[in-house]
Scaffold this active site. Structure first.
Site, PDB file in Angstrom:
ATOM      1  N   GLY A 240       0.952  -1.332   0.057  1.00  9.64           N
ATOM      2  CA  GLY A 240      -0.191   0.029   0.139  1.00  9.64           C
ATOM      3  C   GLY A 240       0.768   1.376  -0.114  1.00  9.64           C
ATOM      4  CD  GLU A 277       0.170  -9.433   1.359  1.00  8.26           C
ATOM      5  OE1 GLU A 277      -0.704  -8.504   1.200  1.00  8.26           O
ATOM      6  OE2 GLU A 277      -0.155 -10.342   1.831  1.00  8.26           O
ATOM      7  N   PRO A 278       4.776  -5.586  -0.590  1.00  7.48           N
ATOM      8  CG  PRO A 278       6.960  -4.936  -1.192  1.00  7.48           C
ATOM      9  CD  PRO A 278       5.866  -6.018  -0.425  1.00  7.48           C
ATOM     10  N   GLY A 279       3.666  -3.906  -3.877  1.00 10.55           N
ATOM     11  CA  GLY A 279       3.628  -3.691  -5.097  1.00 10.55           C
ATOM     12  C   GLY A 279       4.120  -2.435  -5.963  1.00 10.55           C
ATOM     13  NE  ARG A 316      -2.672   3.550 -11.234  1.00 11.43           N
ATOM     14  CZ  ARG A 316      -2.696   4.671 -10.851  1.00 11.43           C
ATOM     15  NH1 ARG A 316      -1.847   5.593 -11.620  1.00 11.43           N
ATOM     16  NH2 ARG A 316      -2.794   5.177  -9.487  1.00 11.43           N
ATOM     17  CB  CYS A 345     -15.583   5.397 -29.325  1.00 11.54           C
ATOM     18  SG  CYS A 345     -14.584   5.565 -31.131  1.00 11.54           S
ATOM     19  CD  GLU A 346     -16.133   3.920 -22.686  1.00  9.69           C
ATOM     20  OE1 GLU A 346     -16.578   4.506 -21.789  1.00  9.69           O
ATOM     21  OE2 GLU A 346     -16.394   2.715 -22.964  1.00  9.69           O
ATOM     22  CE1 TYR A 374      -2.239  -2.984  -8.380  1.00 11.01           C
ATOM     23  CE2 TYR A 374      -1.054  -1.282  -7.845  1.00 11.01           C
ATOM     24  CZ  TYR A 374      -1.398  -2.474  -7.622  1.00 11.01           C
ATOM     25  OH  TYR A 374      -1.284  -3.172  -6.360  1.00 11.01           O
TER      26      TYR A 374
HETATM   27  C1  LIG Z   1      -3.279  -4.747  -3.950  1.00 11.32           C
HETATM   28  C2  LIG Z   1      -2.542  -5.589  -2.802  1.00 11.32           C
HETATM   29  C3  LIG Z   1      -1.233  -5.348  -2.393  1.00 11.32           C
HETATM   30  C4  LIG Z   1      -0.278  -4.690  -3.073  1.00 11.32           C
HETATM   31  O1  LIG Z   1      -0.620  -3.093  -2.968  1.00 11.32           O
HETATM   32  P1  LIG Z   1       0.101  -1.985  -3.234  1.00 11.32           P
HETATM   33  O2  LIG Z   1      -0.508  -0.539  -3.221  1.00 11.32           O
HETATM   34  O3  LIG Z   1       0.404  -2.169  -4.983  1.00 11.32           O
HETATM   35  O4  LIG Z   1       1.602  -1.988  -2.604  1.00 11.32           O
HETATM   36  C5  LIG Z   1      -0.994  -6.241  -1.373  1.00 11.32           C
HETATM   37  N1  LIG Z   1      -1.746  -6.910  -0.408  1.00 11.32           N
HETATM   38  C6  LIG Z   1      -2.865  -7.112  -0.827  1.00 11.32           C
HETATM   39  C7  LIG Z   1      -3.561  -8.153  -0.203  1.00 11.32           C
HETATM   40  C8  LIG Z   1      -3.454  -6.546  -2.117  1.00 11.32           C
HETATM   41  O5  LIG Z   1      -4.640  -6.666  -2.592  1.00 11.32           O
END
Ligand SMILES: *Cc1c(COP(=O)(O)O)cnc(C)c1O
Length: 421
Positions: A240, A277-279, A316, A345-346, A374
């Site tokens: 997050g 869980e970094p994304g 996004r 076309c939106e 994303y």
């Molecule tokens: C989407 C998600 C993440 C990653 O979130 P980021 O904002 O990309 O770091 C981690 N854990 C869970 C359960 C998620 O659904």
């Protein structure tokens, strides 16, 4: 910090000039930088230097490309997956099964069985019936499923409503108030090794306060569960952490170092293995979407810059009103105020409204910045457009890590039944 920068007036990804990729691969195309991915992976780990026992699981929904995943696997990252498909990707990329965490609010029984068969490291249980089902499936296989219970701490993450996940009325986790009783019932089930708690309150957080509020509630829950006689060895703090999307913005997300210092302080006495869980914080600023200006068309107030990328390639802005900086690949120094739109076309196919940007003309290349998370993964073929390709740069070399899938290939998977005459 990232490795997309102007050199002699031309935007490069590491040592590769972007016009070369445009010419050889075509546009639109996502371009990722390996050095940037590695830098962010390292920075996140360094930020957590005061956390003694930790496990890093890249949230692969943010960028599931196999090439990207392999880079992160080599950085020692496991994966946080949210579907059976992502689980197979993580394995295919070389991540060890025991380093995989299975999140997701609607796992099917087949996916739970798949996770067990693959020997993954942890299931994040979203609610009691899922835990019961997992225990049953595991027992039938004479296995024990390692699991934690995801709680919803009822904290406002202060981010876009569509990516907030930790308020009481969101669909994720069990209410933290009812967590002790659910934990007690699930932990009594044979087939389940319920060993801790998970929390994830949302994405693109730009302040530490909601994280800290959520983590403190989890800390109290852990103490309560221990007092009730449960053994708690793992706590998953989710992902997050936000990233900067807008140069010069006055809202600057906390650095991984600041985030890590807060985590170390809040969790000092927890005596658990912490999981992360970094994304976005790893992938977001590791990629750009390279596009060509097709036309510049007069508008009622300002011109429309019509680019060859569209909402089907980068959703996004249409989905979350998200901002992506738009930068010319060969900026002239002149600027213009324009709306940037794609060919779909939106009216929602709008990347920016009345924005001051580098001046571009038909044929000029530009990038949407911060598109590594994303981005490609949300692409579709809407309007029968091709599926956008992806390129990974490594110093002075690059590879196509996902082909452009032509509209004709998609069409070839469709049938007209012979009973339509
Ligand atoms: C989407 C998600 C993440 C990653 O979130 P980021 O904002 O990309 O770091 C981690 N854990 C869970 C359960 C998620 O659904």
């Amino acid at each position: 910090m990232n490795h997309f920068e102007l050199r002699d007036g031309v935007m490069h990804a590491e040592d590769i000039p972007l016009p070369r990729i445009a010419e050889e691969i075509g546009t639109p195309v996502y371009v990722y930088s390996r050095a940037t991915l590695e830098r962010h992976a390292q920075a996140f780990r360094d930020g957590l230097k005061d956390v003694p026992r930790k496990h890093l699981a890249f949230a692969i929904k943010s960028n599931p490309n196999l090439g990207v995943l392999r880079v992160l696997a080599r950085q020692g990252y496991g994966a946080d997956v949210v579907s059976g498909g992502e689980l197979e990707r993580a394995l295919a990329a070389g991540m060890a099964a025991e380093d995989i965490v299975f999140s997701g609010v609607g796992k099917t029984r087949a996916e739970l069985a798949q996770g067990l068969d693959r020997g993954i490291g942890q299931f994040n249980i979203e609610h009691e019936p899922e835990g019961i089902a997992l225990a049953e499936i595991a027992l039938a296989k004479e296995m024990t499923a390692p699991a934690v219970l995801r709680v919803n701490p009822d904290v406002d993450a202060g981010t876009h409503a569509k990516i907030s996940t930790g308020k009481a009325d969101n669909k994720f986790g069990v209410g933290i108030d009812v967590a002790p009783e659910i934990f007690a019932r699930l932990s009594a089930l044979p087939g389940l090794n319920l060993r801790g708690i998970a929390v994830h309150i949302g994405s693109q957080l730009t302040s530490l306060a909601p994280f800290e509020a959520a983590f403190k509630r989890v800390g109290e829950l852990v103490a309560d569960l221990r007092a009730a006689g449960h053994s708690i060895t793992h706590v998953d703090l989710g992902g997050g952490l936000g990233v900067p999307y807008r140069a010069g913005d006055n809202i600057i997300p906390p650095s991984p170092a600041d985030y890590g210092a807060m985590v170390a302080r809040v969790t000092r006495d927890w005596d658990v293995t912490l999981m992360f869980e970094p994304g976005r914080v790893i992938a977001g600023n590791s990629g750009v979407l390279l596009t060509e200006t097709l036309w510049v068309k007069p508008g009622a107030t300002h011109p429309f810059v019509i680019v060859d990328a569209a909402m089907n390639d980068l959703a996004r802005p249409a989905l979350y009103d998200a901002w992506h900086d738009f930068v010319a690949v060969k900026p002239s120094g002149e600027t213009m105020t324009a709306s940037i739109v794609g060919p779909v076309c939106e009216t929602g196919d709008t990347f920016a409204r009345d924005r001051l940007i580098d001046k571009v003309e038909a044929g000029d290349l530009a990038v949407f910045c911060s598109a590594g998370a994303y981005g490609a993964t949300m692409a579709s073929t809407y309007n029968s457009r091709s599926l956008v390709p992806e390129v990974l740069v490594d110093g002075d070399r690059y590879a196509v890590v996902a082909d452009r899938i032509a509209a004709g290939t998609i069409m070839a998977a469709e049938r007209v039944p012979d009973w339509i005459d």
